[in-house]
Design an enzyme around this catalytic site. Structure first.
Site: not given
Ligand code: GLU
Length: 465
Positions: A235-237, A239
């Site tokens: 996920s974006k969180r 990386g």
């Protein structure tokens, strides 16, 4: 052995993410390790979802990572005529046919024939109907197995009966991905296809097209996904950012490629590899076959290692660029590259990124009058008791003939002796006075980088506070 020609074939439907970058890196390494060629093809046939912006971002990202490609970039949409000519040829040679049935109808037909353990006669069906319009489907063999040895996953075999008659050309006349990718890879001389394992199910279908055309089948390697620490899709969180976001955050490209290579590839216990070393050591034998977990902390450690090793001149150039981006060209002019080149070695041991380094260099680059102070530190260390000490130090520095790290050290030693105090009594007050905060590189180094005038100006301003 033939020269390896590998490629990266992204669809420009979004930015190049860290997972795609790793696929590109492996494909690039495969070519470079063998002295072969690495090609770039932009698969822009899905007009609605492709964009010029995404194409540019892919090209910029590849450049930033140092994954230079050979030859011209191929744009898949330019090859539509060639794709259609191959489809026509497959129809002529009896490997493809027009079909007016729905996908469901075709699947049902095949399934029924298989169940009855007979070769489907397709009475009235499109396979042998000689229709002249409709979608074009590939005539998948009704028996046999399609097998290949995956460079990463090992041997893979699929019964042909499990494969449907894939569409090669849609009703609107546009060729499909499976057809276009085979034609382009063949025409570009690609003999090693490295890609994400979301494509592994396409490979037997593509092999059948190669065979129907009488073309050499390339080697295939499918790289597993990168997962987040929760073992779910990255996920974006955690990386899953675009490559250029890493650039914007001030990470070094060689740290990104090093970290990505180690996600899925290993060479003993070694953690740090220059690009040249990777090229020298890379082999698909050491590519792992299980999904790797992206670990932001470890990545930051790798980046820190490269920050420490980097040439200060290069970091200085990057600091100038980042400052310009932040405050504009006019304002950034007040700090020169050579100013940054003096500061960089001081901050290299601790800076996490260029952005972090720029932040830490702020006390060095502003004029004394603009130095921001940490309020709490000022309260604690710039007191009535420390004021006379700072005044004394300032006058001794002012009187120095030669301003050097050695004379500064001697001066302070003498000062401590005269006052009969410990260094720690004075260290933090001086630090707060000259950089505005309680953290800085070594005091004398810092004073050297600031220079005599700035150091004195700052001490005086602190005394006035
Ligand atoms: N264009 C495809 C994608 O971005 C990759 C095709 C391939 O590598 O064969 O997923």
């Amino acid at each position: 052995m033939n020269k390896i020609v590998s490629r990266f074939a992204p669809s420009p439907t979004g930015y190049l993410h860290i997972g795609g970058a790793r696929t590109a890196l492996f494909s690039w390494l495969l070519a470079r390790a063998s002295g072969g060629e690495f090609r770039l093809r932009i698969e822009d046939t899905d007009r609605a979802r492709s964009s010029q912006e995404a194409t540019n971002a892919i090209i910029d990202s590849m450049k930033w990572l140092g994954l230079e490609h050979d030859g011209e970039i191929v744009f898949q949409s330019d090859n539509a005529d060639r794709h259609n000519a191959v489809i026509d040829q497959l129809i002529e040679t009896g490997h493809a046919y027009y079909c007016e049935c729905s996908k469901e109808a075709v699947d049902a037909m095949r399934e029924k024939a298989m169940k009855e353990r007979r070769k489907p006669k397709y009475d009235g069906s499109c396979r042998e109907s000689g229709l002249k319009s409709g979608v074009v489907r590939f005539k998948t063999p009704l028996e046999g197995t399609t097998a290949f040895k995956d460079m990463v996953k090992g041997p893979i075999a699929v019964e042909n009966t499990e494969l449907d008659d894939m569409i090669l050309r849609r009703a609107d006349g546009s060729p499909t991905y499976n057809l276009a990718v085979v034609v382009d890879d063949h025409d570009m001389g690609v003999n090693n296809v490295m890609r994400g394992d979301d494509h592994v199910n396409n490979t037997p279908r593509q092999i059948l097209i190669y065979r129907a055309m009488g073309w050499d089948v390339p080697e295939f390697g499918h790289v597993p996904m990168i997962l987040g620490p929760d073992k779910k899709k990255l996920s974006k969180r955690h990386g899953a950012l675009s490559v250029m976001e890493y650039e914007k955050m001030g990470y070094l490209p060689e740290a990104v490629t090093n970290y990505l290579a180690r996600l899925g590839w290993s060479h003993g216990d070694q953690e740090l590899f220059t690009m040249d070393e990777m090229v020298e050591l890379f082999s698909t034998d050491n590519l792992g076959n299980s999904p790797s977990v992206f670990d932001l902390t470890k990545f930051e450690w790798v980046n820190g290692q490269y920050m420490q090793r980097a040439d200060p001149e290069r970091l200085a150039g990057m600091l100038c660029d980042f400052l310009t981006r932040e405050v504009g060209e006019e304002e950034a002019k007040s700090v020169s590259k050579s100013d940054f080149a003096k500061i960089a070695p001081l901050l290299q041991p601790r800076a996490k990124s260029i952005v972090d380094m720029l932040e830490q260099s702020r006390p060095f680059i502003v004029d004394a009058g603009f130095l921001p102070y940490d309020e709490a530190a000022v309260k604690k260390f710039l007191t009535d008791e420390t004021k006379p000490l700072l005044e004394d130090i300032a006058s001794r520095i002012e009187a120095l003939d030669e301003y050097s790290e050695q004379t500064l050290e001697d001066l302070h030693r003498q000062f401590l002796e005269d006052k009969d105090i410990k260094f720690k009594v004075i260290a933090q007050p001086i630090r707060v006075a000259i950089v505005g905060a309680t953290k800085s590189p070594g005091l004398f180094e810092t004073m050297m980088v600031l220079g005599k005038t700035q150091t004195l100006a700052r001490l005086k301003r602190a005394i006035e506070l």
